[in-house]
Design a protein around this motif. Structure first.
Motif, mmCIF file in Angstrom:
data_model
loop_
_atom_site.group_PDB
_atom_site.id
_atom_site.type_symbol
_atom_site.label_atom_id
_atom_site.label_comp_id
_atom_site.label_asym_id
_atom_site.label_seq_id
_atom_site.Cartn_x
_atom_site.Cartn_y
_atom_site.Cartn_z
ATOM 1 N N ALA A 34 -10.227 -10.449 10.883
ATOM 2 C CA ALA A 34 -10.253 -10.169 9.336
ATOM 3 C C ALA A 34 -8.888 -10.906 8.807
ATOM 4 O O ALA A 34 -9.109 -11.355 7.922
ATOM 5 C CB ALA A 34 -10.690 -8.715 8.984
ATOM 6 N N ASN A 35 -7.977 -10.236 9.346
ATOM 7 C CA ASN A 35 -6.600 -10.557 8.558
ATOM 8 C C ASN A 35 -5.485 -11.061 9.478
ATOM 9 O O ASN A 35 -4.343 -11.296 9.058
ATOM 10 C CB ASN A 35 -6.404 -9.660 7.665
ATOM 11 N N HIS A 36 -6.083 -11.256 10.608
ATOM 12 C CA HIS A 36 -4.992 -11.657 11.739
ATOM 13 C C HIS A 36 -3.681 -10.731 11.892
ATOM 14 O O HIS A 36 -2.750 -11.333 12.138
ATOM 15 C CB HIS A 36 -4.493 -13.294 11.577
ATOM 16 N N PRO A 67 -6.319 0.613 10.630
ATOM 17 C CA PRO A 67 -6.130 -0.812 10.729
ATOM 18 C C PRO A 67 -5.464 -1.144 9.071
ATOM 19 O O PRO A 67 -5.662 -0.168 8.250
ATOM 20 C CB PRO A 67 -7.499 -1.743 10.283
ATOM 21 N N PRO A 68 -4.456 -2.187 8.854
ATOM 22 C CA PRO A 68 -4.011 -2.513 7.580
ATOM 23 C C PRO A 68 -5.016 -2.851 6.473
ATOM 24 O O PRO A 68 -6.076 -3.485 6.897
ATOM 25 C CB PRO A 68 -2.918 -3.511 7.698
ATOM 26 N N SER A 69 -4.862 -2.412 5.294
ATOM 27 C CA SER A 69 -6.074 -2.763 4.336
ATOM 28 C C SER A 69 -6.083 -4.229 4.248
ATOM 29 O O SER A 69 -4.955 -5.110 4.251
ATOM 30 C CB SER A 69 -6.017 -2.034 3.056
ATOM 31 N N ILE A 70 -7.207 -4.873 3.933
ATOM 32 C CA ILE A 70 -7.293 -6.340 3.655
ATOM 33 C C ILE A 70 -7.155 -6.555 2.215
ATOM 34 O O ILE A 70 -8.096 -5.929 1.260
ATOM 35 C CB ILE A 70 -8.644 -6.804 4.117
ATOM 36 N N GLU A 71 -6.152 -7.120 1.659
ATOM 37 C CA GLU A 71 -5.989 -7.426 0.322
ATOM 38 C C GLU A 71 -6.735 -8.498 -0.526
ATOM 39 O O GLU A 71 -7.479 -8.344 -1.470
ATOM 40 C CB GLU A 71 -4.655 -7.451 -0.052
ATOM 41 N N SER A 72 -6.820 -9.533 0.210
ATOM 42 C CA SER A 72 -7.591 -10.702 -0.334
ATOM 43 C C SER A 72 -9.060 -10.555 0.045
ATOM 44 O O SER A 72 -9.443 -10.077 1.227
ATOM 45 C CB SER A 72 -7.011 -11.758 0.230
ATOM 46 N N GLY A 73 -9.988 -10.716 -0.786
ATOM 47 C CA GLY A 73 -11.387 -10.843 -0.479
ATOM 48 C C GLY A 73 -11.979 -9.326 -0.706
ATOM 49 O O GLY A 73 -13.433 -9.014 -0.730
ATOM 50 N N ARG A 74 -11.222 -8.608 -0.889
ATOM 51 C CA ARG A 74 -11.820 -7.069 -1.214
ATOM 52 C C ARG A 74 -12.096 -6.965 -2.859
ATOM 53 O O ARG A 74 -11.181 -7.253 -3.647
ATOM 54 C CB ARG A 74 -10.688 -6.056 -0.904
ATOM 55 N N PRO A 75 -13.364 -6.213 -3.149
ATOM 56 C CA PRO A 75 -13.644 -6.139 -4.523
ATOM 57 C C PRO A 75 -12.925 -4.991 -5.152
ATOM 58 O O PRO A 75 -12.254 -3.986 -4.496
ATOM 59 C CB PRO A 75 -15.092 -5.376 -4.474
ATOM 60 N N ALA A 76 -12.367 -5.403 -6.395
ATOM 61 C CA ALA A 76 -11.483 -4.396 -7.090
ATOM 62 C C ALA A 76 -11.737 -4.282 -8.473
ATOM 63 O O ALA A 76 -12.161 -5.374 -8.943
ATOM 64 C CB ALA A 76 -10.014 -4.914 -6.820
ATOM 65 N N MET A 77 -11.502 -3.323 -8.942
ATOM 66 C CA MET A 77 -11.671 -3.037 -10.435
ATOM 67 C C MET A 77 -10.302 -2.950 -11.067
ATOM 68 O O MET A 77 -9.441 -2.027 -10.403
ATOM 69 C CB MET A 77 -12.741 -1.960 -10.914
ATOM 70 N N ARG A 78 -10.144 -3.548 -12.250
ATOM 71 C CA ARG A 78 -8.646 -3.228 -12.889
ATOM 72 C C ARG A 78 -8.996 -3.056 -14.362
ATOM 73 O O ARG A 78 -10.100 -3.511 -15.149
ATOM 74 C CB ARG A 78 -7.822 -4.340 -12.756
#
Length: 80
Positions: A34-36, A67-78
């Motif tokens: 997922a994030n190498h 595991p570390p969170s996957i920042e890119s590609g994760r749905p997010a609301m701001r």
């Protein structure tokens, strides 16, 4: 975060408590798809059976059992 407190050796000692009679061994290592990020699988044979734990390397250099969170590609609301 003090990465010395989250070294792989200290976590293996904490979670698996190896002894000369019940050693641990690294059975797999590599990078996640997922994030190498790096991971290591450590196993210990116990009287109750095989115990295996995956440890993941985080960006700050620490090792954790999650595991570390996957920042890119994760749905997010701001909210702006």
């Amino acid at each position: 975060m003090n990465t010395g407190q989250m070294s792989l050796r200290l976590l293996v000692d904490k979670w698996l408590a190896p002894t000369p009679a019940m050693p641990v061994r690294v059975t797999r290592f590599g990078r996640t798809s997922a994030n190498h990020k790096r991971y290591v699988r450590v196993e210990a044979l116990r009287s109750t059976g095989l115990l295996a734990i995956l440890f993941f390397r985080h960006d700050d250099g620490s090792w954790c059992v999650f595991p570390p969170s996957i920042e890119s590609g994760r749905p997010a609301m701001r909210v702006y």
